[in-house]
Design a protein around this motif. Sequence first.
Motif, PDB file in Angstrom:
ATOM      1  N   LEU A 153       0.875  -1.167   0.000  1.00 14.85           N
ATOM      2  CA  LEU A 153       0.000   0.000   0.000  1.00 14.85           C
ATOM      3  C   LEU A 153       0.918   1.225   0.000  1.00 14.85           C
ATOM      4  CD1 LEU A 153      -2.355  -1.355   2.808  1.00 14.85           C
ATOM      5  CD2 LEU A 153      -2.663  -1.565   0.338  1.00 14.85           C
ATOM      6  N   TRP A 154       0.919   1.983  -1.088  1.00 15.19           N
ATOM      7  CA  TRP A 154       1.898   3.045  -1.295  1.00 15.19           C
ATOM      8  C   TRP A 154       1.243   4.422  -1.234  1.00 15.19           C
ATOM      9  CZ3 TRP A 154       6.985   1.707  -1.887  1.00 15.19           C
ATOM     10  CH2 TRP A 154       7.873   2.737  -2.186  1.00 15.19           C
ATOM     11  N   HIS A 155       1.717   5.246  -0.321  1.00 14.83           N
ATOM     12  CA  HIS A 155       1.225   6.613  -0.171  1.00 14.83           C
ATOM     13  C   HIS A 155       2.005   7.543  -1.110  1.00 14.83           C
ATOM     14  CE1 HIS A 155       0.766  10.554   1.923  1.00 14.83           C
ATOM     15  NE2 HIS A 155      -0.473  10.094   2.078  1.00 14.83           N
ATOM     16  N   LYS A 156       1.402   8.658  -1.493  1.00 16.67           N
ATOM     17  CA  LYS A 156       2.070   9.590  -2.411  1.00 16.67           C
ATOM     18  C   LYS A 156       3.355  10.174  -1.833  1.00 16.67           C
ATOM     19  CE  LYS A 156      -0.850  13.396  -0.931  1.00 16.67           C
ATOM     20  NZ  LYS A 156      -1.905  14.321  -1.314  1.00 16.67           N
ATOM     21  N   SER A 157       3.558  10.100  -0.530  1.00 18.62           N
ATOM     22  CA  SER A 157       4.777  10.607   0.119  1.00 18.62           C
ATOM     23  C   SER A 157       5.973   9.676  -0.089  1.00 18.62           C
ATOM     24  CB  SER A 157       4.535  10.762   1.621  1.00 18.62           C
ATOM     25  OG  SER A 157       4.355   9.475   2.219  1.00 18.62           O
ATOM     26  N   GLY A 158       5.708   8.470  -0.618  1.00 20.43           N
ATOM     27  CA  GLY A 158       6.780   7.488  -0.769  1.00 20.43           C
ATOM     28  C   GLY A 158       6.867   6.537   0.415  1.00 20.43           C
ATOM     29  N   ARG A 159       5.968   6.717   1.382  1.00 17.61           N
ATOM     30  CA  ARG A 159       5.913   5.801   2.525  1.00 17.61           C
ATOM     31  C   ARG A 159       4.907   4.702   2.202  1.00 17.61           C
ATOM     32  NH1 ARG A 159       8.711   7.978   6.703  1.00 17.61           N
ATOM     33  NH2 ARG A 159       9.079  10.197   6.661  1.00 17.61           N
ATOM     34  N   PHE A 160       5.032   3.585   2.885  1.00 15.73           N
ATOM     35  CA  PHE A 160       4.196   2.432   2.551  1.00 15.73           C
ATOM     36  C   PHE A 160       3.812   1.651   3.805  1.00 15.73           C
ATOM     37  CE2 PHE A 160       8.368   0.631   2.938  1.00 15.73           C
ATOM     38  CZ  PHE A 160       8.162  -0.618   3.475  1.00 15.73           C
ATOM     39  N   GLN A 161       2.865   0.765   3.612  1.00 10.70           N
ATOM     40  CA  GLN A 161       2.539  -0.282   4.576  1.00 10.70           C
ATOM     41  C   GLN A 161       2.352  -1.557   3.769  1.00 10.70           C
ATOM     42  OE1 GLN A 161      -0.878   0.613   7.059  1.00 10.70           O
ATOM     43  NE2 GLN A 161       0.158   2.301   8.077  1.00 10.70           N
ATOM     44  N   LEU A 162       2.620  -2.672   4.410  1.00  4.91           N
ATOM     45  CA  LEU A 162       2.318  -3.959   3.813  1.00  4.91           C
ATOM     46  C   LEU A 162       0.983  -4.417   4.363  1.00  4.91           C
ATOM     47  CD1 LEU A 162       5.835  -5.636   4.028  1.00  4.91           C
ATOM     48  CD2 LEU A 162       4.725  -4.647   2.029  1.00  4.91           C
ATOM     49  N   ASP A 163       0.166  -5.027   3.519  1.00  5.92           N
ATOM     50  CA  ASP A 163      -1.149  -5.485   3.953  1.00  5.92           C
ATOM     51  C   ASP A 163      -1.034  -6.403   5.162  1.00  5.92           C
ATOM     52  OD1 ASP A 163      -4.046  -5.800   3.573  1.00  5.92           O
ATOM     53  OD2 ASP A 163      -3.502  -7.872   3.091  1.00  5.92           O
ATOM     54  N   THR A 164       0.038  -7.193   5.236  1.00  6.14           N
ATOM     55  CA  THR A 164       0.225  -8.114   6.361  1.00  6.14           C
ATOM     56  C   THR A 164       0.302  -7.386   7.690  1.00  6.14           C
ATOM     57  OG1 THR A 164       1.441  -9.578   4.900  1.00  6.14           O
ATOM     58  CG2 THR A 164       1.772  -9.908   7.244  1.00  6.14           C
ATOM     59  N   LEU A 165       0.892  -6.205   7.707  1.00  4.61           N
ATOM     60  CA  LEU A 165       1.071  -5.458   8.970  1.00  4.61           C
ATOM     61  C   LEU A 165       0.374  -4.098   8.949  1.00  4.61           C
ATOM     62  CD1 LEU A 165       4.869  -6.201   9.552  1.00  4.61           C
ATOM     63  CD2 LEU A 165       2.900  -7.403  10.511  1.00  4.61           C
ATOM     64  N   THR A 166      -0.583  -3.921   8.071  1.00  8.00           N
ATOM     65  CA  THR A 166      -1.218  -2.599   7.949  1.00  8.00           C
ATOM     66  C   THR A 166      -1.948  -2.202   9.218  1.00  8.00           C
ATOM     67  OG1 THR A 166      -2.621  -1.224   6.565  1.00  8.00           O
ATOM     68  CG2 THR A 166      -3.402  -3.449   6.986  1.00  8.00           C
ATOM     69  N   GLU A 167      -2.043  -0.895   9.407  1.00  9.11           N
ATOM     70  CA  GLU A 167      -2.800  -0.343  10.528  1.00  9.11           C
ATOM     71  C   GLU A 167      -4.203   0.036  10.084  1.00  9.11           C
ATOM     72  OE1 GLU A 167      -0.670   2.588  12.893  1.00  9.11           O
ATOM     73  OE2 GLU A 167       1.225   1.802  12.133  1.00  9.11           O
ATOM     74  N   GLY A 168      -4.539  -0.364   8.862  1.00  7.51           N
ATOM     75  CA  GLY A 168      -5.883  -0.087   8.353  1.00  7.51           C
ATOM     76  C   GLY A 168      -5.911   1.136   7.474  1.00  7.51           C
ATOM     77  N   GLN A 169      -7.105   1.435   7.035  1.00  7.92           N
ATOM     78  CA  GLN A 169      -7.308   2.551   6.119  1.00  7.92           C
ATOM     79  C   GLN A 169      -8.541   3.310   6.558  1.00  7.92           C
ATOM     80  OE1 GLN A 169      -7.398   1.118   2.108  1.00  7.92           O
ATOM     81  NE2 GLN A 169      -7.007   3.126   1.231  1.00  7.92           N
ATOM     82  N   ASP A 170      -8.493   4.643   6.439  1.00  9.78           N
ATOM     83  CA  ASP A 170      -9.661   5.473   6.804  1.00  9.78           C
ATOM     84  C   ASP A 170     -10.756   5.355   5.783  1.00  9.78           C
ATOM     85  OD1 ASP A 170      -8.583   6.456   9.174  1.00  9.78           O
ATOM     86  OD2 ASP A 170      -7.584   8.132   8.142  1.00  9.78           O
TER      87      ASP A 170
END
Length: 170
Positions: A153-170
């Motif tokens: 999951l890639w944010h426009k800032s260049g930071r990411f999360q992996l679905d396996t360890l994601t903190e969720g989505q708003d």
Amino acid sequence: MKKLSLRGAGWLVAGGTAALLAACTSTPLPPPEPEPPVVVIPPPAEPPPVVEPAPRAVSSASTPRAYRRDAAGHLYTLHRDRIYKGRMPPLLYAIGVIQVEVDGKGEVRDVSWMRAPRHAPEVIAEIERMVRAAAPYPVPARMGKVVYTDTWLWHKSGRFQLDTLTEGQD
């Protein structure tokens, strides 16, 4: 024996003086050759200390799905400054699903896309670079080798999360 007159003696003295002066004034000596430069040879360097390779992490996962958590944790540890903190916003810049083949030593053997974010080729290249640079991964001891899948999951800032360890989505 003849007597020298004062006049003859004067010439004799003048001639002797001239001869003496001529003997003292020779062609100038060439300048002394420069001394060779002093070369200081440093003592031999001590060999670098032998560094034992860090022990590789070992995964006790028995399925690719279980191994995925170990791999995600490994990636998060190496790229902690790139992890998006908190819940991801509703609209992400890119989402990609990737398969990674890890051999029995934790080395990446293959990276393939199940769903590549074709609109963001720079993200594709960066994810592949990060995945490969993270090797060696935890050794899949119980499986010998593993092919695991994860969603980036890639944010426009260049930071990411992996679905396996994601903190969720708003």
